[in-house]
Design a protein around this motif. Structure first.
Motif, PDB file in Angstrom:
ATOM      1  N   CYS A 107       3.290  -9.206  -2.961  1.00 13.38           N
ATOM      2  CA  CYS A 107       3.079  -8.115  -3.907  1.00 13.38           C
ATOM      3  C   CYS A 107       4.212  -7.112  -3.696  1.00 13.38           C
ATOM      4  N   CYS A 110       2.491  -3.448  -2.306  1.00  8.66           N
ATOM      5  CA  CYS A 110       1.909  -3.291  -0.966  1.00  8.66           C
ATOM      6  C   CYS A 110       2.347  -4.366   0.020  1.00  8.66           C
ATOM      7  N   CYS A 127      -3.224  -8.285  -7.499  1.00 13.52           N
ATOM      8  CA  CYS A 127      -3.257  -8.165  -6.039  1.00 13.52           C
ATOM      9  C   CYS A 127      -4.656  -7.688  -5.618  1.00 13.52           C
ATOM     10  N   CYS A 130      -4.109  -3.850  -3.754  1.00  9.41           N
ATOM     11  CA  CYS A 130      -3.730  -2.636  -4.480  1.00  9.41           C
ATOM     12  C   CYS A 130      -3.983  -2.749  -5.986  1.00  9.41           C
TER      13      CYS A 130
HETATM   14 ZN   LIG Z   1      -0.579  -5.267  -3.653  1.00 10.87          ZN
END
Ligand SMILES: [Zn+2]
Length: 138
Positions: A107, A110, A127, A130
């Motif tokens: 991702c 994050c 994700c 996040c």
């Molecule tokens: Zn993420």
């Protein structure tokens, strides 16, 4: 004679009370020291006995230390680092095992690792950590 050994055991027990003892970090330091000592048998690497001796002394110092709080902090930092390394290897092992059916992506927000099926065309992946959405061609 039997009494002597019984007293010796009791004295050793009394001497060790309040001291930190042997833990994972001390074991790792001792193991590295042993490896360095074995490598020091090779004439070109003979000076490796110096770091080996230092590591062994540090390991013994940690064992007999009475500063329990500091030793625990060192241990937890060591376990954190080792856990990250083991996690990285476990992820690589899983990615290798699933290489024909899944793809592992990071991702961008994050840095979490996401497992995406292969051969499904263009996918919109969310994700878990996040909730960032990524559009990816699989
Ligand atoms: Zn993420």
């Amino acid at each position: 004679m039997k009494n002597f050994f019984r007293n010796l055991g009791a004295k050793a027990q009394r001497w060790m009370s309040g001291r930190y003892g042997y833990d994972e970090l001390s074991r790792a330091l001792s193991t590295i020291a042993l490896i360095f000592l074995l490598l020091a048998c090779v004439p070109e690497l003979k000076y490796l006995y110096v770091p080996a001796l230092l590591l062994w002394i540090i390991s013994l110092f940690r064992c007999y230390s009475r500063n329990l709080e500091k030793r625990r902090n060192e241990r937890s930092a060591y376990l954190c680092v080792i856990g990250r390394i083991k996690g990285w290897f476990a992820l690589k092992k899983r990615a290798w095992k699933d290489r024909k059916t899944h793809r592992y992506i990071r991702c961008k927000q994050c840095k979490a690792v996401l497992r995406v099926p292969k051969g499904k065309g263009k996918l919109q992946v969310t994700c878990n950590r996040c909730h960032n959405t990524i559009i990816i061609k699989t």
